[in-house]
Design an enzyme around this catalytic site. Structure first.
Site, short mmCIF file in Angstrom:
data_model
loop_
_atom_site.label_atom_id
_atom_site.label_comp_id
_atom_site.label_asym_id
_atom_site.label_seq_id
_atom_site.Cartn_x
_atom_site.Cartn_y
_atom_site.Cartn_z
N TYR A 163 -14.63 15.89 -16.65
CA TYR A 163 -15.33 14.45 -16.60
C TYR A 163 -16.37 14.34 -15.50
O TYR A 163 -16.16 14.91 -14.49
CB TYR A 163 -14.34 13.56 -16.30
CG TYR A 163 -14.43 12.26 -16.12
CD1 TYR A 163 -15.30 11.50 -17.00
CD2 TYR A 163 -14.42 11.36 -15.10
CE1 TYR A 163 -15.53 9.81 -16.74
CE2 TYR A 163 -14.62 9.99 -15.05
CZ TYR A 163 -15.42 9.29 -15.84
OH TYR A 163 -15.73 8.19 -15.48
N ASP A 198 -5.49 17.87 -15.68
CA ASP A 198 -5.73 16.75 -16.16
C ASP A 198 -5.34 16.30 -17.58
O ASP A 198 -5.98 16.83 -18.48
CB ASP A 198 -7.16 16.25 -15.87
CG ASP A 198 -7.77 14.89 -16.13
OD1 ASP A 198 -6.93 14.26 -16.87
OD2 ASP A 198 -8.54 14.31 -15.49
N LYS A 257 -6.39 4.84 -19.91
CA LYS A 257 -6.64 5.19 -21.12
C LYS A 257 -5.60 4.92 -21.98
O LYS A 257 -4.92 3.85 -22.15
CB LYS A 257 -7.21 6.57 -21.15
CG LYS A 257 -8.24 7.12 -20.13
CD LYS A 257 -9.40 6.11 -20.29
CE LYS A 257 -10.63 6.44 -19.39
NZ LYS A 257 -10.39 6.43 -18.03
N ARG A 288 0.65 -1.27 0.13
CA ARG A 288 -0.23 -0.01 -0.14
C ARG A 288 0.97 1.17 0.02
O ARG A 288 0.50 2.46 -0.39
CB ARG A 288 -0.81 -0.06 1.27
CG ARG A 288 -1.85 1.08 1.39
CD ARG A 288 -3.01 1.14 2.18
NE ARG A 288 -2.52 0.65 3.55
CZ ARG A 288 -1.89 1.50 4.58
NH1 ARG A 288 -1.96 2.75 4.28
NH2 ARG A 288 -1.60 0.85 5.81
#
Length: 393
Positions: free
Chosen positions: A108, A180, A205, A55
């Site tokens: 988005y 972004d 993406k 983590r």
């Protein structure tokens, strides 16, 4: 090794080798063993490089981060479990209660939801403004404004933000500019070169590019800010999968080739769609009829990317018919795959908005977003022509 009864507890480390693997090894281990408490202290205090608990970091994430750092001209980037995890790490790791955050009004859908519904629950006020209008963003500024989040090219309307103007405004106002860069990628623009303070990606993406890895990335110009982003990501468990990182690294090796091929085809497809009967409008930044064409040409240096949006001159029934008739194309709310995908914002990314808000953004029932892949351009244009003809018959 074996205990006195011969039971295998844990294997010894891998054998030493004078050679090394060509492909990055996959390291799925959740935990890493240190020799002594002193060694563990040294790792946590930064005197030794090492891993403790996945983590908090693992080798495959660091390999991907280093690759993207090099592409963005950054250092120390944080890889997260998804693009939205990266957005959340920035928006929730940096502002505090009483602060104010401005977002682009065509972000988005989930980024907009995070700003509109979640940040206010934690005492962070938010406002949306047009990132292509510096005056509108200036008007939204407050004394307590700490951060502005925009996309270079908006999802899915493909409007182009005035990054240079916004960067100048943010410097003047002492506000952090977070960009972004998912749609445009470092191949289209490096936001740090234009004055951004923070860069965010959904590696899911085009960077990873095969629809089989879900990852995000965030990095700040100032290392101290990156560490605050990292601390929140670790605390909130926004951990990336080692396997997804391993897959993403493989995809990133061919990124530039895939990007340029898809971009060239996108330009051809956009011009083709503009001449097809039944198409109301086409949006592609490099087309002269795009509302932000001049800004896009200057900011992106001719790189329009692989995303095209268009609107059918009809409603939901025609949209359903088009999706069914688009032979060989995946109707899916994703982008950046090796194959072309089509999505319908009104039923996916922006479904949570009211009808009136979607109309304001220009997202009618006939609006589609295309993520162009690696198909032959002529064949792809033929598929769209036939599907649109079927839908509008």
């Amino acid at each position: 090794m074996r205990n006195a009864r011969g039971t295998i507890i844990r294997p010894d480390p891998l054998p030493d080798s004078a050679s090394r693997p060509v492909v990055t090894p996959l390291s799925p281990s959740v935990v890493y063993a240190s020799d002594t408490p002193d060694m563990l202290d040294a790792q946590y205090e930064g005197r030794l490089q090492g891993y403790t608990y996945a983590r908090e970091g693992h080798p495959n994430a660091d390999v991907v981060a280093a690759r993207l750092d090099a592409m963005e001209g950054a250092t120390g980037g944080v890889v997260t479990g998804s693009g939205m995890a990266a957005v959340a790490a920035v928006l929730m790791g940096l502002p505090k209660a009483g602060d104010h955050v401005i977002g682009g009004n065509q972000l988005y859908g989930r980024s907009m939801r995070l700003m509109a519904e979640d940040l206010p629950r934690f005492g962070v006020a938010t406002t949306l403004a047009d990132p292509g209008d510096v005056a509108a963003v200036r008007a939204a500024l407050r004394p307590e404004t700490r951060l502005l989040l925009v996309e270079v090219v908006s999802n899915p309307s493909l409007r182009v933000a005035d990054i240079d103007g916004l960067a100048a405004l943010c410097r003047e106002a002492g506000v952090l500019l977070a960009v972004d860069n998912t749609f445009t990628t470092p191949r289209g623009i490096r936001p740090f070169d234009h004055g951004a303070d923070i860069v965010i990606h959904s590696l899911t993406k085009l960077l990873a590019g095969h629809s089989d890895a879900t990852l995000g990335y965030a990095v700040a110009r100032e290392p101290a800010l990156t560490e605050r982003i990292r601390a929140f990501a670790v605390t909130a468990g926004l951990t990336p999968s080692p396997f997804d990182c391993w897959l993403a690294e493989r995809g990133m090796l061919s990124f530039e080739l895939r990007h340029d091929r898809a971009q060239a085809t996108a330009a051809v497809l956009a011009d083709h769609l503009a001449g097809v009967a039944g198409v109301k409008r086409v949006l592609y930044p490099m087309r002269a009829d795009h509302p932000d064409h001049a800004r896009a040409a200057a900011l992106l240096a001719g790189r329009g990317g692989n995303m095209v949006s268009f609107e059918l001159d009809s409603g939901r029934a025609a949209a359903n018919a088009f999706a069914r008739a688009a032979e060989g194309l995946s109707f899916a709310p994703t982008l950046g795959d090796v194959g072309t995908t089509i999505s319908h914002p009104a039923s996916s990314s922006h479904r949570a908005l009211s009808d009136a808000d979607r109309v304001t953004l220009g997202l009618s029932e006939g609006f589609f977003r295309i993520s162009v892949g690696l198909e032959d351009p002529d064949a792809l244009c033929g598929v769209f022509s036939r599907a649109i003809e079927t839908a509008t018959a």
